[in-house]
Design an enzyme around this catalytic site. Structure first.
Site, PDB file in Angstrom:
ATOM      1  N   TYR A 138       0.710  -1.096   0.051  1.00  0.00           N
ATOM      2  CA  TYR A 138      -0.006  -0.004  -0.078  1.00  0.00           C
ATOM      3  C   TYR A 138       0.962   1.261   0.124  1.00  0.00           C
ATOM      4  O   TYR A 138       1.559   1.589   1.001  1.00  0.00           O
ATOM      5  CB  TYR A 138      -0.884   0.019   1.218  1.00  0.00           C
ATOM      6  CG  TYR A 138      -1.911   1.011   1.487  1.00  0.00           C
ATOM      7  CD1 TYR A 138      -2.051   2.040   0.346  1.00  0.00           C
ATOM      8  CD2 TYR A 138      -2.524   1.216   2.463  1.00  0.00           C
ATOM      9  CE1 TYR A 138      -2.967   3.135   0.754  1.00  0.00           C
ATOM     10  CE2 TYR A 138      -3.409   2.157   2.737  1.00  0.00           C
ATOM     11  CZ  TYR A 138      -3.625   3.031   1.887  1.00  0.00           C
ATOM     12  OH  TYR A 138      -4.527   4.273   1.896  1.00  0.00           O
ATOM     13  N   LYS A 168      -1.229  -1.170  -4.228  1.00  0.00           N
ATOM     14  CA  LYS A 168      -2.357  -0.151  -4.350  1.00  0.00           C
ATOM     15  C   LYS A 168      -1.634   1.143  -4.299  1.00  0.00           C
ATOM     16  O   LYS A 168      -0.805   1.782  -3.275  1.00  0.00           O
ATOM     17  CB  LYS A 168      -3.242  -0.258  -2.935  1.00  0.00           C
ATOM     18  CG  LYS A 168      -4.120   0.628  -2.794  1.00  0.00           C
ATOM     19  CD  LYS A 168      -5.077   0.740  -1.553  1.00  0.00           C
ATOM     20  CE  LYS A 168      -6.001   1.742  -1.349  1.00  0.00           C
ATOM     21  NZ  LYS A 168      -5.505   3.158  -1.351  1.00  0.00           N
TER      22      LYS A 168
END
Length: 309
Positions: A138, A168
């Site tokens: 992330y 992400k």
């Protein structure tokens, strides 16, 4: 391993009672609402879900609650990241036991990291705790303060971590995003993370995204994606402007906590955010609701399934 995600993954808010305790009883209703609106997955306990503000036990509880949600086609990704690699490993094991499709790792952000190699080592160690579960990194430097090269991260992980799925990507470096998308012939899933410039991400090649506004405005983004795919860029830009209108109200009323006010307006009350995030007052909520009418929010808003409306 899951296939590349195409479509919308919502980052759900962690529902809370008035006293600040978790309101797990509405998670199944929440999951059904997302599925009803064509959302492909739930990114649990991320920034929107206040993962960094939850205790370890609360993280386990919210991961378990979403794991029990019965929407069989709804992908589930648990954000296990934080400052403790040991805790990430424990939560990764727990998410796997709860049937999650993937986990996401956040860069430790107290002892700052300036090396992609170090992040890669963390990803490998956490990934080994749940070897049959896909792993995403992330990347959100605006909050973590950690901004190392994601291309270098892919280089360090490529061929070294069988369950590494992708990134992400919540950052504004469009060139790097494109490089990550194309790395190794496009072998990794690079999910777009900026709702208000989703059209720009699609222009670079994004086919899947994770966002907070997908919770309450999923139909808007479905229409935006359809317009882009049809080559109707004028309509796609118009719809992106509607997305920007929605995001601008977050800034007007205090930031990320306003997302829960949007959910309340839909009829799914998730409570408020915990400190240090500030929430709007009841008086402000009345003004906010009028703003929703002014920007035609309800024309594009997610719908509640009839059984829950």
């Amino acid at each position: 391993m899951i296939q590349k995600i195409e479509g919308l993954v919502a980052a759900p808010f962690t529902p809370m009672h008035a006293d600040g305790s978790l309101n797990l009883s509405i998670v199944s209703q929440y999951a059904r609402m997302l599925a009803h609106n064509g959302v492909k997955g739930a990114f649990v306990a991320g920034s929107t879900g206040e993962g960094v503000s939850l205790t370890y036990q609360e993280k386990r509880d919210i991961i378990e609650a979403w794991g029990h949600a019965s929407e069989k086609d709804l992908l589930k990704i648990a954000m296990v990241g934080g400052n403790s690699v040991e805790e990430m490993q424990q939560l990764a094991k727990w998410a796997a036991a709860c049937g999650y499709d993937a986990i996401a790792i956040l860069a430790p952000h107290y002892f700052k990291i300036n090396s992609a190699e170090t992040i890669a080592q963390i990803c490998r160690e956490v990934g080994e705790a749940a070897p049959d579960t896909a792993v995403y990194f992330y990347h959100i430097p605006v909050l973590t303060g950690v901004n190392v090269s994601m291309v270098q991260l892919l280089e360090h992980l490529d061929g070294q971590m069988p369950n590494f799925a992708g990134i992400k990507y919540t950052h504004h470096d469009m060139m790097e995003y494109n490089q990550c998308l194309n790395y190794g012939g496009g072998k990794y899933d690079i999910l777009w993370g900026w709702d208000e410039v989703f059209l720009g991400g699609m222009a670079m090649g994004a086919r899947g995204g994770v966002g907070s506004t997908f919770n309450y405005a999923a139909p808007l983004y479905h229409r935006l994606m359809a317009a882009f795919d049809a080559g109707d860029l004028a309509e796609a830009r118009r719809l992106q402007e509607k997305s920007i209108d929605i995001v601008k109200l977050l800034g007007k009323y205090g930031g990320i906590s306003v997302g829960k006010a949007y959910m309340r307006a839909l009829g799914l009350d998730c409570g408020t955010f915990r400190l240090p995030v500030r929430n709007m007052s009841e008086a402000q909520y009345g003004e906010f609701f009028q703003d929703l009418e002014d920007i035609e929010f309800f024309v594009y808003a997610s719908e509640m399934p009839e059984v829950y409306s």
